[in-house]
Design an enzyme around this catalytic site. Structure first.
Site, PDB file in Angstrom:
ATOM      1  N   ALA A  76      -3.844   5.485  -8.997  1.00  0.00           N
ATOM      2  CA  ALA A  76      -4.946   5.241  -9.922  1.00  0.00           C
ATOM      3  C   ALA A  76      -4.676   4.044 -10.822  1.00  0.00           C
ATOM      4  O   ALA A  76      -5.546   3.242 -11.089  1.00  0.00           O
ATOM      5  CB  ALA A  76      -5.202   6.470 -10.767  1.00  0.00           C
ATOM      6  N   CYS A  77      -3.450   3.918 -11.300  1.00  0.00           N
ATOM      7  CA  CYS A  77      -3.176   2.850 -12.249  1.00  0.00           C
ATOM      8  C   CYS A  77      -1.779   2.313 -11.994  1.00  0.00           C
ATOM      9  O   CYS A  77      -0.849   3.087 -12.018  1.00  0.00           O
ATOM     10  CB  CYS A  77      -3.270   3.366 -13.676  1.00  0.00           C
ATOM     11  SG  CYS A  77      -2.895   2.147 -14.920  1.00  0.00           S
ATOM     12  N   PRO A  78      -1.582   1.058 -11.732  1.00  0.00           N
ATOM     13  CA  PRO A  78      -2.572  -0.007 -11.615  1.00  0.00           C
ATOM     14  C   PRO A  78      -3.467   0.095 -10.377  1.00  0.00           C
ATOM     15  O   PRO A  78      -4.449  -0.609 -10.310  1.00  0.00           O
ATOM     16  CB  PRO A  78      -1.743  -1.288 -11.563  1.00  0.00           C
ATOM     17  CG  PRO A  78      -0.346  -0.917 -11.815  1.00  0.00           C
ATOM     18  CD  PRO A  78      -0.225   0.543 -11.614  1.00  0.00           C
TER      19      PRO A  78
END
Ligand SMILES: Cc1cc2nc3c(=O)[nH]c(=O)nc-3n(C[C@H](O)[C@H](O)[C@H](O)COP(=O)(O)OP(=O)(O)OC[C@H]3O[C@@H](n4cnc5c(N)ncnc54)[C@H](O)[C@@H]3O)c2cc1C
Lengths: 393, 77
Positions: B13-15
């Site tokens: 999801a992140c990054p």
């Protein structure tokens, strides 16, 4: 007694060691350095010249009964359950945890080594941060190019945090009108996760920070003072602030094939078990989990691995919780997990206070004394709850 | 022979998937095919913007119940 060998006395390694009872396990932590550093503070050394002491001896952070050895491990043979280092010791073990973090590597990008040696950065050590501070404090105006040299980097918010700290400093020094800040990033926008970008983008614009998206650094020409990206864009700079590519461990790990192309160790995203092994784990920045490389993830992974070693069922959720200092006394947190996207959590003064307090609580966290506070906090800020509250409004 | 390189970014999801894509792009050459698997809904808009910027081609975007598949042909490197 079963022998647990932990390579690396960083956030992950120390928390894991302290989560095991030395009466039940024979725990050894091997680190090449004598000191452990609170890395988030590098930011304030580089952009504020902070003189705070942020290192403590690793041995002093471990519970009594846990052994610390200063040695650089060079080879690990997972089939034979042995590790070797620069001291003439053969380490054998029942369980091994590789928690060696990342190593900065400017060499794949032509010209970056020279710039890194000259200007330092705000990500890799106290010395490098001080080097950068010396350049910033003597800066009189011009174009500053600031960004990460490769998509893999620890603590995703820290890159933009650097640009925000820099802008605040220049503004307070009255140098803003003489300066251009160009923030380059390999991602499509200033902050890679869209919901958080929506929160910070207005600040980026308001403060006049120019964002160069899809700028994946290819070469640095420090004579002509030009950065060029793989995508073909260029930036002319007077002061370069470049966080070098983050790579995994240089330790030779046998059998071969257990590391990805950047040398991060291939491990299960829920159990951190190294592919094909039940008694070997990679914890924290050293592994290839599809989550951010942060102290919080290293902490949570370490807790899960400690439970698994003790025969309890546990599973890592991918939880991230990165504090994001947006400068001028405010901060937010980037919170998500494997199943829930980043919530658009707004910056406040209270969150800034929490980020600053962490520098003190950190040392308690390593020893496990702050666990009840964290259990409460992680539940209170669960990404499902945050998304319900903020994502729709 | 063209190489098809599978990039499995499911759950990131992140990054997020664009990190894996950028990394794969760095190691690719003209003619390579990349196949990106992701669960993050933002992947469609991001890869389209990326392809436009870098001058590469999105051959197909397929939505399956458990993942989104983006097929990319490297035209520029
Ligand atoms: C500027 C900045 C800001 C940050 N902000 C935050 C934040 O706000 N919140 C957050 O959660 N995280 C933050 N982080 C990230 C966080 O510091 C790291 O993710 C965290 O330290 C990772 O822990 P680790 O145990 O995996 O690795 P590390 O803490 O890096 O420890 C690795 C250890 O392994 C040792 N080692 C390496 N190789 C060997 C070897 N061959 N033999 C023996 N020992 C070895 C090293 O000496 C080191 O002590 C930030 C990082 C930076 C740089």
């Amino acid at each position: 007694m079963e022998k647990v060998l932990i390579i690396g006395g960083g956030a992950g390694g120390i928390i894991l060691a302290n989560s095991l009872d030395p009466k039940d396990y024979n725990v050894t932590v091997v680190d090449k350095d004598e000191y452990h550093y609170y890395q988030p503070w590098y930011l304030y050394v580089a952009f504020k010249g902070s003189k705070r002491k942020i290192g403590k001896p690793i041995a002093s952070l471990l519970k009594p009964g846990i052994r610390y050895v200063k040695d650089e491990i060079t080879e690990i043979n997972l089939n034979e359950r042995k590790a070797y280092g620069s001291l003439r010791i053969t380490y054998d073990y029942d369980y091994i945890i590789i928690a060696t973090g990342t190593s900065p590597d400017p060499d794949p990008i032509p010209g970056l080594r020279e710039v890194f040696n000259e200007y330092g950065d705000y990500h890799t050590s106290v010395q490098n941060s001080l080097k950068l501070w010396n350049h910033i404090k003597n800066f009189k105006g011009g174009t500053i190019a600031i960004g990460q040299a490769s998509p893999t980097c620890k603590c995703p918010p820290s890159l933009l945090e650097g640009a925000f700290q820099l802008e605040e400093y220049l503004n307070k020094k009255g140098l803003k009108s003489k300066t251009k800040i160009k923030f380059f990033t390999p991602f499509p926008r200033a902050y890679p996760a869209e919901p958080m970008n929506k929160v910070v983008e207005p600040m980026v614009e308001e403060r006049g920070i120019e964002v160069m998206p899809f700028f994946d650094l290819d070469t640095v020409d420090n004579e002509k003072k030009i950065l060029t990206s793989i995508e073909g864009d260029t930036i002319n700079y007077d002061l370069p602030i470049i966080v070098p590519p983050c790579k995994g461990t240089k330790i030779k790990i046998l059998p071969e094939g257990l590391q990805n192309e950047d040398r991060f160790i291939i491990s299960d995203k829920y159990t951190m078990k190294i592919k094909g092994f039940d008694n070997a784990f990679a914890v924290g920045d050293a592994n290839n989990l599809p989550t951010s490389k942060t102290g919080v993830t290293a902490h949570l992974e370490a807790k899960v691995v400690a439970n698994i070693i003790q025969g309890k069922y546990d599973k890592f959720t991918g939880r991230i919780n990165c504090p994001f200092d947006t400068a001028y006394g405010k901060a937010t947190f980037v919170i998500a997990d494997y199943d829930n996207p980043v919530a658009p959590y707004p910056p406040t003064r209270m969150k800034h206070f929490m980020k600053m307090s962490m520098a003190r609580i950190y040392w308690m966290t390593l020893r496990g004394y702050a666990d009840p506070i964290f259990d409460f906090y992680f539940d209170f800020t669960n990404p499902v709850k945050l998304n319900e509250k903020y994502a729709t409004s | 022979m063209t190489d098809v390189k599978l990039i499995d970014s499911r759950g990131a999801a992140c990054p997020g998937p664009i990190t894996d894509l950028a990394r794969a792009y760095r190691n690719s050459k003209v003619g390579d095919m990349l196949e990106l698997w992701a669960t993050d809904k933002g992947v469609k808009a991001d890869t389209e913007a990326w392809a436009k910027k870098t001058g590469n081609e999105i051959v197909e975007i397929k939505e399956e119940p458990d993942k989104i598949i983006v097929k990319i042909k490297i035209l520029k490197r």
